[in-house]
Design a protein around this motif. Sequence first.
Motif, PDB file in Angstrom:
ATOM      1  N   PRO B  83      44.282  38.583  25.097  1.00  0.00           N
ATOM      2  CA  PRO B  83      42.876  38.412  25.468  1.00  0.00           C
ATOM      3  C   PRO B  83      42.432  36.963  25.586  1.00  0.00           C
ATOM      4  N   TYR B  90      40.431  27.409  31.615  1.00  0.00           N
ATOM      5  CA  TYR B  90      39.619  28.149  32.587  1.00  0.00           C
ATOM      6  C   TYR B  90      39.730  27.531  33.966  1.00  0.00           C
ATOM      7  N   MET B 473      37.379  46.128  33.593  1.00  0.00           N
ATOM      8  CA  MET B 473      37.814  44.731  33.606  1.00  0.00           C
ATOM      9  C   MET B 473      37.510  44.094  34.966  1.00  0.00           C
ATOM     10  N   PRO B 474      36.668  43.037  34.968  1.00  0.00           N
ATOM     11  CA  PRO B 474      36.376  42.375  36.236  1.00  0.00           C
ATOM     12  C   PRO B 474      37.574  41.572  36.721  1.00  0.00           C
ATOM     13  N   ARG B 475      37.606  41.294  38.017  1.00  0.00           N
ATOM     14  CA  ARG B 475      38.650  40.417  38.536  1.00  0.00           C
ATOM     15  C   ARG B 475      38.252  38.964  38.263  1.00  0.00           C
ATOM     16  N   ARG B 476      39.190  38.083  38.430  1.00  0.00           N
ATOM     17  CA  ARG B 476      38.973  36.636  38.301  1.00  0.00           C
ATOM     18  C   ARG B 476      38.444  36.243  36.924  1.00  0.00           C
ATOM     19  N   VAL B 477      38.922  36.911  35.875  1.00  0.00           N
ATOM     20  CA  VAL B 477      38.568  36.480  34.523  1.00  0.00           C
ATOM     21  C   VAL B 477      39.805  35.904  33.851  1.00  0.00           C
ATOM     22  N   ALA B 478      39.610  34.775  33.172  1.00  0.00           N
ATOM     23  CA  ALA B 478      40.726  34.096  32.521  1.00  0.00           C
ATOM     24  C   ALA B 478      40.931  34.589  31.103  1.00  0.00           C
ATOM     25  N   SER B 479      39.958  35.299  30.564  1.00  0.00           N
ATOM     26  CA  SER B 479      40.080  35.821  29.201  1.00  0.00           C
ATOM     27  C   SER B 479      39.210  37.062  29.116  1.00  0.00           C
ATOM     28  N   TYR B 480      39.433  37.826  28.053  1.00  0.00           N
ATOM     29  CA  TYR B 480      38.596  39.008  27.850  1.00  0.00           C
ATOM     30  C   TYR B 480      38.467  39.249  26.360  1.00  0.00           C
ATOM     31  N   ALA B 481      37.411  39.964  25.959  1.00  0.00           N
ATOM     32  CA  ALA B 481      37.200  40.189  24.534  1.00  0.00           C
ATOM     33  C   ALA B 481      38.276  41.125  23.996  1.00  0.00           C
TER      34      ALA B 481
END
Lengths: 344, 590
Positions: B83, B90, B473-481
């Motif tokens: 995550p 970023y 999950m959105p696209r173009r995310v570098a991290s997620y919770a």
Amino acid sequence: MATALTWVDVTAHRPLLSTSNYMPSPASVIAVNAPSTDSTDPSQHRVSGMRRGWITALIVGAPLVLAGCNAYPSYGADPGATKQGNDTFKLYSGMMTTGIVIGGLVAVLILWTVVRYRRRSDEMPKQFHENLPIEILYTAVPVIIVGVLFFFTVLTENNVDATQPVNASVTSTGRPVVDITVTAFQWGWRFDYTGLNVGVVGETTNGPNNHGPQMVVPAGETIQITLVSNDTIHGFYLRDFNFSRYAQPGVTNIFDLNVLHTGTYDGQCTQFCGLYHSEMLFSIRSVTPSAFDTWASAEVTAGHTLQGSPSGVSNIPAPNTRTTPADAGSSVASSATPKQKASA
Amino acid sequence: MTTTIERPEVITPEELGGPDGHHPDAHRGDADHGHHEGPSGIVNWLTSTDHKVIGKSYMITSLVTFFLAGIMAVVIRAQLLDPHTSLVSYQTYNELFTMHGSLMLYLFAGPFAFGGLANYIVPLQVGAPDMAFPRLNALSYWLYLGGVITMLSGFLVAGGAASFGWVAYAPLSNATNSPGAGSDLWLMALALTGFSAIFTGVNLVATILYLRAPGMTMFRVPVFSWNMLVTAILILIAFPVLFAAVVLLFCDRHFGTHIFSVQGGGSPILWQHLFWFFGHPEVYILALPYFGMVTDILPVFSRKPVFGYKGMVFATMSIAALSTGVWAHHMFTTGVVLLPFFSLLSYLIAVPTGIKFFNWIGTMWGGQLSFQTPMMFSIGFLLIFLVGGVTGVLLASPPVDFMTHDTYFVVAHFHNVLIGTAVFAGFAGFYFWYPKMFGRMLREGLGKLHFWFLFVGFWVAFMPQYLLGLHGMPRRVASYAPDTGWTTLNVISTLGSYIIAFSFLFFLVNLVVSWRKPVPAGPNPWDGHGLEWFTSSPPPHHNYTHLPPIRSERPTWDYNHPEHRTVVHKPKDKKSTSPQGDKQAVGAPS
Ligand code: HEM
Ligand SMILES: [Cu+2]
Ligand SMILES: [Cu+2]
């Protein structure tokens, strides 16, 4: 057939309502005893949804088997925590069933052909190169299928995009529409309850337990969102609502949400908006209407009013001023994000 | 594979078209005329206007960008393994997905097809000595190479490469939000490659319409070349619009105009309209050539003619026509487009695409299928593109698009489509025509290993992404919770991308082996159908010294299998076994 799908059936297949950790109590379905002419009445909604589902099923044929256990298999999606989201879910589910049946048939046909006609001898195969009746058939049948899909698409689309006049008392409780202006910005959200004089704003960070600002709404009522942005384009998206809409400079988007149950739903910006796009989280908490009233007046008492934090001014940081997510988190959590006081 | 048969006497173009007829060399008065050895050495390479040399240069360059973009993809996937922001910052992540997408779409998938394979194969298939405008063709390549270098050089400048996604939405792409020189380099790279595409488009149209050999009527042009003609027309429709948009954005960034900014009275939505008016036809510019490759490959390994040739051609044309009217399906969630119109047109594209599928199945139906590497990749294309097509129909529905737009569902969808076409069909074409281009075979065993690892890796990498999208999950995310529950699916997807990367080792080894220990291919290693298999491998400087009679879309097959040749239009007429194309052949357009 009439018992194949009930309102309870749909909700019973819901997974745990929320993955967030600040709403531990299980969600409860609130009673909405509306007169049957009410367009938001779930029981009426159920009837048309069911008929629609069965027409789809009949046309495709094979999903009848599936419908025996569940008319609307979820295929990984959420059944939808809003009236609109549930409509979308049913369309998605129906289209997915259609897609799986047709795609499956074509895939089987491909694989069967590949196995059946693998080279077994040096004999020259028959050199045929066309068959007009068959070609016409597989042109006409897809036209009919997409026609049917388009028909259901338009029905659902009209339901999802329908908006109520802001001043109308349309719900069972006779309460006015809750009118909320959502301003997306780099990188956070601002929620202004125009009629209630409440303003909530928050920047977002990805720290554990920080899911950004929270919008509190009354369950079962009509909420009207006015979505705007003053910097880049953002995406207002909630997975459990099966819905997203751009927040764009120069465009004002208005749409209605009818959250069906109490609960907390995670949202996130989906349209790439620069450096901290990944962290642009928010959530919506839906509470009973009376709890909502309590919350709103507490917010006003606490000074979280429209004037107290005017839209687009002091609380919204200028773009590109932040360097790390960590320092943004500390500066915002104390000053801008109000504590949510309402009891669910 | 090739059955030994007695060859009929060779019929030369002179015999068909008269002494002043259409001998390939008769067309050309160019300066390069006479270099019958073919260029060798750096100077000859730099100055060559031979479509075969340019085609190979295009192909090698585009494969290099493919590998670079692939490495970026693996880094992106490695970042999402857990995550947190674990591998790159970023900013770097945003640069990486922007450059991955841009390299793959603008600099690999398109140029590989129309600059590489089509450049090499189309003149051969229609029996032309070269492209219609050889110097323009060379200019295309050099512009393209300039574009590649310009775009990649973004990584070297202060502020890094462009980081606004491959679509560069305004106002994120304006001077305030994306100040760096990397963004300008990105815009310039698009202008350069845009012109290279336009020039290649002009060349393909002229070549296919005017340089066909005697007897090669339009309805005897192989489907690959047909698709390239339609693709080229789409290029001529779409790329000028992209160029205009790029210039306008550049003015906004540097010359104080406000075309795409609200503050000055402009409209950010206008960028989306311009971009997608290019962007959706672009999707088919990337797909149609690959459809064409598969349509040429399946018949060869089924030992049958293509099923529904005319249906294929009309399906291609209607896909192209429809594709110019569906751009706003990328803008459903803007709330400012007419949903039913764009939805209906998008749905309708499923119809000609469906026709193609059934024709591909019909081509294999009743055949004698053999599973050499090109065939394996083609079947892989069928299965993978099928899934991408089905999920595409879902996305044509605005409500379903509302629920999945900008999530990983869409990422999975377009990789299903693009990897199905540009990678599976693209490598099918590469394995298929490599012997023609280099005169040597690739190894079957290594090819099959490449296929199976790629095929398995593909499903492992991209099926979880559909679920990730549906789980929010959105696209173009570098991290997620960490509490989102997306970690497991991300781990699986990343493993899949490693398998994909691994599969290409077999490909590289295959190239090395074929180079070190060449197995000569001969003119026609697959018992091929098109004219290109009639000449030597690689072909001589102006491609043909003599031509077979052309009476169907598979002249080489007809020539090699006179007893099984294609007899068009009169299946019940006994007399039709006698040649019936000569009348057309004499008056054929040149
Ligand atoms: C070969 C294996 C490939 C892998 C593992 C891969 C993986 C990825 C990943 C992880 C992303 C980023 C998703 C995100 O952060 O939103 C991405 C984006 C993208 N990929 Fe690929 N990809 C591959 C091949 C391709 C090919 C062949 C194409 C096109 C021909 C392509 C076109 C794109 C595009 C257009 C984007 C979107 C970029 C953007 O969001 O601006 N990819 N890919
Ligand atoms: Cu964002
Ligand atoms: Cu499109």
